[in-house]
Design an enzyme around this catalytic site. Structure first.
Site, mmCIF file in Angstrom:
data_model
loop_
_atom_site.group_PDB
_atom_site.id
_atom_site.type_symbol
_atom_site.label_atom_id
_atom_site.label_comp_id
_atom_site.label_asym_id
_atom_site.label_seq_id
_atom_site.Cartn_x
_atom_site.Cartn_y
_atom_site.Cartn_z
ATOM 1 C CD GLU A 329 -1.455 2.431 1.873
ATOM 2 O OE1 GLU A 329 -2.116 3.462 1.707
ATOM 3 O OE2 GLU A 329 -0.391 2.437 2.514
ATOM 4 C CG ASP A 357 -4.290 2.652 6.043
ATOM 5 O OD1 ASP A 357 -3.485 2.648 6.999
ATOM 6 O OD2 ASP A 357 -3.975 3.009 4.889
#
Ligand code: ZN
Ligand code: ZN
Length: 465
Positions: A329, A357
């Site tokens: 990511e 997140d």
């Protein structure tokens, strides 16, 4: 991409009355099960145990490295032990950038070291480094306005601060300089660049993070590092007291051949509509400076622990709950793109997705991006979350970074929005460590995710409509 313009305009007005009708939408036993999941989650320690295990036994896990591979092995072992079905790694390739030496010092007129860290993707200065006169800009916009070639042999310093906010909205503004400075400085003929860290703390930890990834054929930008906030202050004061300040910058990162990464997937197959997927995401990779506890070990713990509570129910929810622990990511949503490509055929069966997140703070708001007919259901879900201190949000959710390509493909998303007031004090620094996580706040997150995932997987609502 699907759009819901009417909904965007009206959602806040609509949500309040819809919430009053919420109880009528959920069957009593469904509501009771959701309440039971919340109660169980608040007493459940699995999320804290998982993030403790991941950050201790694996530690830093930069995309494409052996550390990230160990994190995948860890995830497969833990998810298998917890009894999930279809546990697997879905591999892909990622550009591999690794940190080298990094240091900076003022040479003249006030010789002293400065705390820096290379930005992800930065080019190398070579072991001897580069030295040049500092030219400061108050913002990225000011740097972008400077004429081509006007800073030959100099070192650029972009001294743009970041605003602290609860919802992280200051980040979107501040991160632009991290993404673009190396390339703007190259256009100006500079030999290196420094930015004030994209962060909100006043500690001597510089914040790393990925620069804008280039497409083939462009230059690589000049070597670029972030200064900690106090060091940016120090450099600013030096500039105010001298006609000229010279700095040496040494950065020796390497861009290596593409390496293997992967997304780790685990499921609770649905009892009636197994092809319909409710996706709960987090990312497994983390920057190399800390141990990735709040970014995003916390998210890993939250979504896995929440899904495990659903697994413990007497019968599985109607739809499949799929946990996706994305790889790579941090270095540009590489795992997110791979997932969207590898599952392109099935995206229309992804009924809704959410990603954790944004650290380990409490969830205080429930956002969605769903079709107008689904708003009654999302209001009902929100009413179930209300006792956790979660209020109404908008219908303009973005759903987390790894959901970008799913959202763009029309997958409805939910945002269980955490309090991020302190998140950017720690983000991408050596200070992102386990001790920053409050177990009670983490449990509140697990409770909200467990109830949300269960309800989204149990109802018959088409969240697209
Ligand atoms: Zn993250
Ligand atoms: Zn991050």
């Amino acid at each position: 991409m699907r759009r819901f313009p009417l909904v965007l305009a009206c959602s806040l007005l609509l949500l309040a009355p819809l919430a009053r009708a919420a109880d009528a939408l959920l069957a009593p036993q469904v509501r009771a099960t959701a309440d039971g999941l919340i109660a169980a989650a608040l007493d459940d320690e699995l999320a804290m145990e998982l993030v403790t295990s991941l950050t201790t036994e694996v530690g830093p896990r930069l995309a494409g490295t052996a550390q990230e591979a160990r994190a995948r092995d860890w995830a497969v072992a833990r998810l298998t032990d917890l009894g999930f079905a279809n546990v697997r790694v879905e591999p892909f390739e990622v550009p591999l950038w690794v940190r080298g030496d990094e240091r900076a010092e003022i040479l003249e007129p006030f010789p002293q070291p400065l705390a820096v860290t290379a930005l992800g993707g930065s080019t190398s200065t070579g072991p001897k480094g580069v030295a040049g006169e500092i030219v400061a800009f108050p913002s990225l916009a000011a740097l972008q306005a400077a004429p081509d070639g006007s800073l030959a042999g100099r070192i650029v310093f972009v001294d743009e601060p970041m605003t602290r906010t609860q919802d992280g909205s200051g980040y979107g503004v501040a991160v632009a300089k991290r993404r673009a400075t190396a390339y703007e400085a190259e256009r100006l003929g500079a030999v290196g660049a420094l930015i004030r860290s994209v962060g909100t703390d006043s500690h001597r930890f510089p914040h790393t993070g990925q620069m804008r990834r280039l497409t083939e054929g462009q230059g690589g930008g000049v070597p670029t590092a972030a200064l900690s906030a106090p060091d940016a202050d120090q450099l600013r004061r030096a500039l105010a007291r001298a006609d000229s300040v010279t700095v040496r910058l040494v950065l020796t990162p390497q861009l290596l051949p593409p390496s293997r990464s992967g997304n780790v997937v685990a499921e609770i197959p649905g009892r009636e509509a197994p092809e319909d997927i409710v996706l709960a995401g987090a990312h497994l990779d983390a920057w190399d400076l800390g141990t990735g506890a709040v970014d995003d070990g916390a998210g890993v713990g939250i979504v896995v622990a929440a899904a495990r509570l659903l697994k413990a129910l007497p019968e599985a929810p109607r739809r499949t709950v799929r946990v996706v622990l994305f790889g790579a990511e941090e270095v540009g949503l590489v795992g997110a793109k791979a997932y969207a490509e590898q599952h392109a055929e099935a995206l229309d069966r992804h009924v809704i997705a959410a990603e954790s997140d944004f650290g380990a703070g409490r969830i205080w708001r429930f956002d969605t991006a769903v079709g107008p007919e689904a708003l009654a259901t999302t209001a009902a879900i929100r009413a179930v979350l209300h006792p956790l201190g979660i209020g109404p949000g908008s219908n303009t959710a973005r759903g987390g970074p790894d959901l970008k390509y799913l959202r763009e493909a029309g997958v409805p998303v939910a945002g269980l929005i955490q309090n991020g007031w302190d998140y950017f004090d720690l983000h991408h620094t050596p200070d992102d460590t386990l001790d920053k996580i409050d177990p009670a706040a983490l449990a509140q997150n697990v409770a909200a995710y467990a109830a949300f995932l269960y309800l989204a997987a149990e109802v018959e609502t088409d969240f697209r409509n």
